[in-house]
Design a protein around this motif. Sequence first.
Motif, PDB file in Angstrom:
ATOM      1  N   ILE A 133      -1.636  -3.899  -5.532  1.00  0.00           N
ATOM      2  CA  ILE A 133      -0.839  -2.723  -5.913  1.00  0.00           C
ATOM      3  C   ILE A 133      -1.459  -2.020  -7.117  1.00  0.00           C
ATOM      4  O   ILE A 133      -1.523  -0.782  -7.160  1.00  0.00           O
ATOM      5  N   GLU A 134      -1.935  -2.795  -8.082  1.00  0.00           N
ATOM      6  CA  GLU A 134      -2.560  -2.205  -9.273  1.00  0.00           C
ATOM      7  C   GLU A 134      -3.876  -1.515  -8.918  1.00  0.00           C
ATOM      8  O   GLU A 134      -4.166  -0.423  -9.393  1.00  0.00           O
TER       9      GLU A 134
ATOM     10  N   LYS B 120      -6.162   6.830  -6.458  1.00  0.00           N
ATOM     11  CA  LYS B 120      -5.333   8.040  -6.340  1.00  0.00           C
ATOM     12  C   LYS B 120      -6.176   9.296  -6.145  1.00  0.00           C
ATOM     13  O   LYS B 120      -5.886  10.146  -5.312  1.00  0.00           O
TER      14      LYS B 120
ATOM     15  N   TYR C  68       0.802  -1.230   0.000  1.00  0.00           N
ATOM     16  CA  TYR C  68       0.000   0.000   0.000  1.00  0.00           C
ATOM     17  C   TYR C  68       0.835   1.279   0.000  1.00  0.00           C
ATOM     18  O   TYR C  68       0.265   2.374   0.107  1.00  0.00           O
TER      19      TYR C  68
ATOM     20  N   SER D  94       0.948   8.886  -1.773  1.00  0.00           N
ATOM     21  CA  SER D  94       0.888  10.110  -2.576  1.00  0.00           C
ATOM     22  C   SER D  94      -0.533  10.421  -3.052  1.00  0.00           C
ATOM     23  O   SER D  94      -0.733  11.358  -3.824  1.00  0.00           O
ATOM     24  N   HIS D  95      -1.504   9.647  -2.572  1.00  0.00           N
ATOM     25  CA  HIS D  95      -2.882   9.822  -3.043  1.00  0.00           C
ATOM     26  C   HIS D  95      -3.564  11.016  -2.381  1.00  0.00           C
ATOM     27  O   HIS D  95      -3.178  11.467  -1.297  1.00  0.00           O
TER      28      HIS D  95
ATOM     29  N   ASN E 276      -4.730  -0.212  -6.108  1.00  0.00           N
ATOM     30  CA  ASN E 276      -4.461   1.012  -5.346  1.00  0.00           C
ATOM     31  C   ASN E 276      -4.328   2.231  -6.249  1.00  0.00           C
ATOM     32  O   ASN E 276      -4.699   3.347  -5.870  1.00  0.00           O
ATOM     33  N   LYS E 277      -3.790   2.031  -7.439  1.00  0.00           N
ATOM     34  CA  LYS E 277      -3.584   3.149  -8.370  1.00  0.00           C
ATOM     35  C   LYS E 277      -4.909   3.814  -8.725  1.00  0.00           C
ATOM     36  O   LYS E 277      -4.961   5.024  -8.949  1.00  0.00           O
TER      37      LYS E 277
ATOM     38  N   ASN F  85       2.109   2.801  -2.369  1.00  0.00           N
ATOM     39  CA  ASN F  85       1.786   3.716  -3.475  1.00  0.00           C
ATOM     40  C   ASN F  85       0.562   4.585  -3.181  1.00  0.00           C
ATOM     41  O   ASN F  85       0.244   5.486  -3.957  1.00  0.00           O
ATOM     42  N   THR F  86      -0.120   4.355  -2.043  1.00  0.00           N
ATOM     43  CA  THR F  86      -1.247   5.230  -1.683  1.00  0.00           C
ATOM     44  C   THR F  86      -0.792   6.469  -0.913  1.00  0.00           C
ATOM     45  O   THR F  86      -1.589   7.379  -0.688  1.00  0.00           O
TER      46      THR F  86
END
Length: 601
Positions: free
Chosen positions: A422-423, A429, A41, A46-47, A425-426, A43-44
């Motif tokens: 992971i995908e 954003k 998680y 920067s959301h 999560n994008k 990559n979240t």
Amino acid sequence: MTKEKKQKRAREKKDATPKRHSETGNKVIYLLLVVFAFVLYGNTLSHDYTLDDDVNTRKNRFVQQGLEGIPSIITSSYYYGFNNVNEGAYRPLVLINMAIEKELWGNDPKTGHFFNILFYALCCILLYLFLRKLLGEKEVIIPLMITLLYLAHPIHTEVVANIKSRDEILSFGFIILSLYFLMQYVHLPKAKYLIFSLISHFLALMSKEYGLTLVAVIPVMLLIFTDKSIKKTIYLSLPYLGVAALYFLIRSSILDNVAFKEEMDVINNSLMAAGNGSDRMATAVLILGKYMGLLFFPHPLSFDYSYNEIPIVSWTNPGAILSLVIYLAIGVYAVIGIKKKDPVCFGILFYIITLSIVSNLFVELGATLAERFLFTSSLGFCIVVVYLLVKVTGMRKAINKKRTGLYVIVGTVLVLYSFKTIERNKDWKNNYTLFSADVKACPNSARTHFSIASEYRTSGEAEKRDIARKNMLLAKAAAEFKKSIAIYPKFTAAWYNLGVTYYAKGESHNALKAYEEAIKTDSGYYQALNNLGVIYFNRKSYNIALDYFKKAMAANSKYADPYANIGAVYHNLGDYDMAIEYYEKARSEERRVGKECRFGW
């Protein structure tokens, strides 16, 4: 206590207590779980704030007050600081958590996302500790595999990637903590462990209503994993019923209404479109089957599954029949298997019990199907899957041999789950990425089209320099609102927002038609009434405009805009005394709600 009883107690304690790892080994596993959570998680971080995050953050006035808002949080409903409605849910612990976060770090989505991941990781550490205590394994592999599968499951992305869903995370964490302390009490009967368990149960309820399911989960757990009789099991379970009663007593004394007074709408829960109770039940059972399907194959995922993504069905539908047969079969198997003390039976019953509260079978919810509803229940699924794999691969017969088959299967699932998580999560954003993805995942949902349309409209209205881009965005918005209306013609908000879109495009004649359709479906839709008045005001049809403004005011006396607009009508008619009177009323309402009224839409 006799010598014989002491020896028996010592043997029971030894058998029930998992083999201890070295402190270093434990720390490595804890670190593994935390690192894995942040890998999945990270990559979240920067959301932005997405979907309904504002309910608990920027648009919740009590949260915005920081520590000073905590007394108001404790003495009002979950949504009162957002919408001034003191009814429905009572989850003060979540908002207190958010208020402290606001006090220390301000409004920063990065902070919110960081703590969601951190709390999720801590929940998984607690889960691992609980499973070791519960299963009494001499080694860590089974509890660890269950925890890793739970941690990586893509169905949890809606919760972890959505700041507002902190309630799910906190509730789950306290549920697991309550169960852990109870098992600790069973192994070592000290009053403090039972007290800690009861306090954790109360905190779970103060986070979200899922804590209620502990009342049923605890007896099942005690019957399967301990040697306690039914009588002693009931006796030990009663205090948790008392905690639930205390929670409801507090909740009922604080809220104006313990349920939502507002009538359930089809757009919120498509089960309301069922023509009779039989069809409603058949569709609810079909949805239970879809929940199970999402656990096995979590693709595609969506924030919304509302009308008409899952059409109403009858008991002639094969999917509803299959779902009923499966749930009855596993339910009967689990109940019969309680005497065998099979962990698979506990996993099944944990899944069924915790899902029942959000199944729409007993209580009507504000959602048809929601991935977040599986956040707690999915633990039961993970327990069942791991134990079935253990049986299939013969792990029990290969204690001292390589368990390559089991590790390959679990490892493959973890890799696939991780990739999907992971995908997915994008998509979370921001609103645009989420709505763009989910309108494709659920193309038959009126709300997914409405959501992306609203995003296009907002972006179009904000565009001041590039007129061509503005018109393009507004045209896209209108097209998506029309798709939403085509799915559900009585979608009042979609008609209203279509009118707003047309007005922004300069097409007041089309806006007027859309607003008229909105009030056909809801005669008290005060924003549409007000905006109709604006259109007629601009046409200098002051008497017609005045009529609509007064209807808007009657529909919602706390809505400031029609007061200002009525003042403008009288101003243009030359009745300055009346104009001043209504301008003052507008100012008064404006000050009361802390928001400027505006003339027009």
